[in-house]
Motif scaffolding. Sequence first.
Motif, PDB file in Angstrom:
ATOM      1  N   ASP A 147      -8.572  12.073  -7.919  1.00 20.48           N
ATOM      2  CA  ASP A 147      -8.476  10.819  -7.177  1.00 20.48           C
ATOM      3  C   ASP A 147      -7.004  10.609  -6.838  1.00 20.48           C
ATOM      4  OD1 ASP A 147      -9.251   8.474  -5.901  1.00 20.48           O
ATOM      5  OD2 ASP A 147     -10.545   7.842  -7.532  1.00 20.48           O
ATOM      6  N   SER A 148      -6.710   9.508  -6.179  1.00 25.26           N
ATOM      7  CA  SER A 148      -5.340   9.264  -5.765  1.00 25.26           C
ATOM      8  C   SER A 148      -5.099   7.775  -5.569  1.00 25.26           C
ATOM      9  CB  SER A 148      -5.043  10.003  -4.452  1.00 25.26           C
ATOM     10  OG  SER A 148      -5.882   9.513  -3.423  1.00 25.26           O
ATOM     11  N   THR A 149      -3.837   7.431  -5.458  1.00 27.29           N
ATOM     12  CA  THR A 149      -3.430   6.085  -5.046  1.00 27.29           C
ATOM     13  C   THR A 149      -2.341   6.249  -3.996  1.00 27.29           C
ATOM     14  OG1 THR A 149      -1.745   5.921  -6.781  1.00 27.29           O
ATOM     15  CG2 THR A 149      -3.929   4.984  -7.265  1.00 27.29           C
ATOM     16  N   THR A 150      -2.309   5.321  -3.060  1.00 26.84           N
ATOM     17  CA  THR A 150      -1.277   5.351  -2.020  1.00 26.84           C
ATOM     18  C   THR A 150      -0.516   4.039  -2.037  1.00 26.84           C
ATOM     19  OG1 THR A 150      -2.591   6.844  -0.648  1.00 26.84           O
ATOM     20  CG2 THR A 150      -0.834   5.628   0.452  1.00 26.84           C
ATOM     21  N   LEU A 151       0.791   4.152  -2.191  1.00 25.96           N
ATOM     22  CA  LEU A 151       1.687   3.003  -2.163  1.00 25.96           C
ATOM     23  C   LEU A 151       2.180   2.843  -0.733  1.00 25.96           C
ATOM     24  CD1 LEU A 151       3.544   0.874  -3.623  1.00 25.96           C
ATOM     25  CD2 LEU A 151       5.227   2.712  -3.754  1.00 25.96           C
ATOM     26  N   VAL A 152       1.828   1.729  -0.119  1.00 19.47           N
ATOM     27  CA  VAL A 152       2.276   1.435   1.245  1.00 19.47           C
ATOM     28  C   VAL A 152       3.410   0.419   1.158  1.00 19.47           C
ATOM     29  CG1 VAL A 152       1.630   0.517   3.508  1.00 19.47           C
ATOM     30  CG2 VAL A 152      -0.020   1.877   2.196  1.00 19.47           C
ATOM     31  N   GLN A 153       4.540   0.772   1.756  1.00 18.29           N
ATOM     32  CA  GLN A 153       5.708  -0.109   1.759  1.00 18.29           C
ATOM     33  C   GLN A 153       5.949  -0.586   3.187  1.00 18.29           C
ATOM     34  OE1 GLN A 153       8.710   1.617  -1.369  1.00 18.29           O
ATOM     35  NE2 GLN A 153       7.896   3.282  -0.126  1.00 18.29           N
ATOM     36  N   TRP A 154       5.770  -1.875   3.381  1.00 16.88           N
ATOM     37  CA  TRP A 154       5.892  -2.460   4.711  1.00 16.88           C
ATOM     38  C   TRP A 154       5.875  -3.970   4.519  1.00 16.88           C
ATOM     39  CZ3 TRP A 154       1.483  -2.628   8.783  1.00 16.88           C
ATOM     40  CH2 TRP A 154       2.005  -2.915  10.056  1.00 16.88           C
ATOM     41  N   LEU A 155       6.688  -4.685   5.216  1.00 20.53           N
ATOM     42  CA  LEU A 155       6.830  -6.124   5.013  1.00 20.53           C
ATOM     43  C   LEU A 155       5.499  -6.883   5.015  1.00 20.53           C
ATOM     44  CD1 LEU A 155       9.039  -8.110   4.349  1.00 20.53           C
ATOM     45  CD2 LEU A 155       9.360  -8.521   6.785  1.00 20.53           C
ATOM     46  N   PRO A 156       4.555  -6.615   5.944  1.00 22.78           N
ATOM     47  CA  PRO A 156       3.277  -7.348   5.898  1.00 22.78           C
ATOM     48  C   PRO A 156       2.475  -7.140   4.612  1.00 22.78           C
ATOM     49  CG  PRO A 156       3.559  -6.335   8.040  1.00 22.78           C
ATOM     50  CD  PRO A 156       4.665  -5.813   7.170  1.00 22.78           C
ATOM     51  N   MET A 157       2.809  -6.108   3.826  1.00 26.21           N
ATOM     52  CA  MET A 157       2.090  -5.852   2.574  1.00 26.21           C
ATOM     53  C   MET A 157       2.346  -6.935   1.532  1.00 26.21           C
ATOM     54  SD  MET A 157       0.173  -3.202   2.891  1.00 26.21           S
ATOM     55  CE  MET A 157      -0.094  -3.571   4.612  1.00 26.21           C
ATOM     56  N   MET A 158       3.350  -7.798   1.767  1.00 27.10           N
ATOM     57  CA  MET A 158       3.589  -8.879   0.807  1.00 27.10           C
ATOM     58  C   MET A 158       2.376  -9.809   0.724  1.00 27.10           C
ATOM     59  SD  MET A 158       6.434 -11.286   2.536  1.00 27.10           S
ATOM     60  CE  MET A 158       6.198 -12.092   4.085  1.00 27.10           C
ATOM     61  N   PHE A 159       1.566  -9.835   1.785  1.00 27.05           N
ATOM     62  CA  PHE A 159       0.359 -10.666   1.757  1.00 27.05           C
ATOM     63  C   PHE A 159      -0.793  -9.962   1.034  1.00 27.05           C
ATOM     64  CE2 PHE A 159       2.687 -11.916   5.652  1.00 27.05           C
ATOM     65  CZ  PHE A 159       3.004 -13.207   5.269  1.00 27.05           C
ATOM     66  N   VAL A 160      -0.710  -8.651   0.933  1.00 24.37           N
ATOM     67  CA  VAL A 160      -1.755  -7.856   0.282  1.00 24.37           C
ATOM     68  C   VAL A 160      -1.428  -7.634  -1.193  1.00 24.37           C
ATOM     69  CG1 VAL A 160      -3.009  -5.655   0.383  1.00 24.37           C
ATOM     70  CG2 VAL A 160      -2.186  -6.712   2.500  1.00 24.37           C
ATOM     71  N   PHE A 161      -0.137  -7.599  -1.523  1.00 28.49           N
ATOM     72  CA  PHE A 161       0.331  -7.288  -2.874  1.00 28.49           C
ATOM     73  C   PHE A 161      -0.377  -8.058  -3.989  1.00 28.49           C
ATOM     74  CE2 PHE A 161       3.296  -7.810  -6.459  1.00 28.49           C
ATOM     75  CZ  PHE A 161       3.468  -6.482  -6.808  1.00 28.49           C
ATOM     76  N   PRO A 162      -0.635  -9.369  -3.838  1.00 31.02           N
ATOM     77  CA  PRO A 162      -1.309 -10.068  -4.945  1.00 31.02           C
ATOM     78  C   PRO A 162      -2.694  -9.487  -5.274  1.00 31.02           C
ATOM     79  CG  PRO A 162      -0.371 -11.648  -3.415  1.00 31.02           C
ATOM     80  CD  PRO A 162      -0.240 -10.297  -2.775  1.00 31.02           C
ATOM     81  N   PHE A 163      -3.319  -8.820  -4.326  1.00 29.13           N
ATOM     82  CA  PHE A 163      -4.668  -8.284  -4.524  1.00 29.13           C
ATOM     83  C   PHE A 163      -4.660  -6.778  -4.782  1.00 29.13           C
ATOM     84  CE2 PHE A 163      -4.603 -11.732  -1.403  1.00 29.13           C
ATOM     85  CZ  PHE A 163      -5.282 -12.705  -2.121  1.00 29.13           C
ATOM     86  N   LYS A 164      -3.651  -6.096  -4.300  1.00 25.70           N
ATOM     87  CA  LYS A 164      -3.552  -4.634  -4.427  1.00 25.70           C
ATOM     88  C   LYS A 164      -2.164  -4.276  -4.948  1.00 25.70           C
ATOM     89  CE  LYS A 164      -7.483  -3.203  -2.693  1.00 25.70           C
ATOM     90  NZ  LYS A 164      -8.358  -2.295  -3.412  1.00 25.70           N
ATOM     91  N   ASN A 165      -1.910  -4.628  -6.202  1.00 28.63           N
ATOM     92  CA  ASN A 165      -0.579  -4.399  -6.770  1.00 28.63           C
ATOM     93  C   ASN A 165      -0.548  -3.119  -7.600  1.00 28.63           C
ATOM     94  OD1 ASN A 165      -1.619  -5.158  -9.349  1.00 28.63           O
ATOM     95  ND2 ASN A 165      -1.498  -7.275  -8.660  1.00 28.63           N
ATOM     96  N   LEU A 166       0.504  -2.928  -8.341  1.00 30.36           N
ATOM     97  CA  LEU A 166       0.696  -1.689  -9.098  1.00 30.36           C
ATOM     98  C   LEU A 166      -0.369  -1.455 -10.160  1.00 30.36           C
ATOM     99  CD1 LEU A 166       4.587  -1.809  -9.447  1.00 30.36           C
ATOM    100  CD2 LEU A 166       3.223  -0.490  -7.823  1.00 30.36           C
TER     101      LEU A 166
END
Length: 191
Positions: A147-166
């Motif tokens: 399996d895998s995980t993908t870390l996406v770094q992009w300013l709009p991701m600040m809205f996604v981070f609370p739901f898809k964090n580390l």
Amino acid sequence: MKKILILTMTILSGCAVFDGGKVPPTTLSSFDNNDDKKPTLSYSSLAMGGLSSTKELPESGQKLIEDEIFSELESSAYFSNIAKDDEHADINLKVKLTNTGNPAALVPAVITGLSLYIIPSWATDHFNLTATAERKDGLKKEYALDDSTTLVQWLPMMFVFPFKNLSEIQEVRKNMYRKVLSNMKDDGFFE
């Protein structure tokens, strides 16, 4: 000072982690076995990782993976006793987890940081799990999962981070451990 703190928090939250979805979400089903009929389990783990080459992780990495595995073994409630390297246990489980990534992902990550997260980048961690389960009576199976995980770094991701964090990274690994236990149950290891 306040502006620096806000900028730092924005940049740090300008990322999100998505799971690869190769191992379906696994929930362990209970089974009717009273405590005195549950098997005992001996387990060992090895954690490997690296960007350009894989090697054994340092002690802190080994402990992290071992703790995750133990947590899933314990919460399964499938065993009357769980111990490390117990030669008298009914079942012996050896788990090896290898985490690899692409070193070329570092260059786009630097560009993203320098652009204050306006230019997106991503990095994928690949997880390969091999587990060998052997029962005292000779039943033996090997399980291999990817399996895998993908870390996406992009300013709009600040809205996604609370739901898809580390924490998604740990959840992907824990789901792989649960899948091994589910496969062991299906293969009759707990009968």
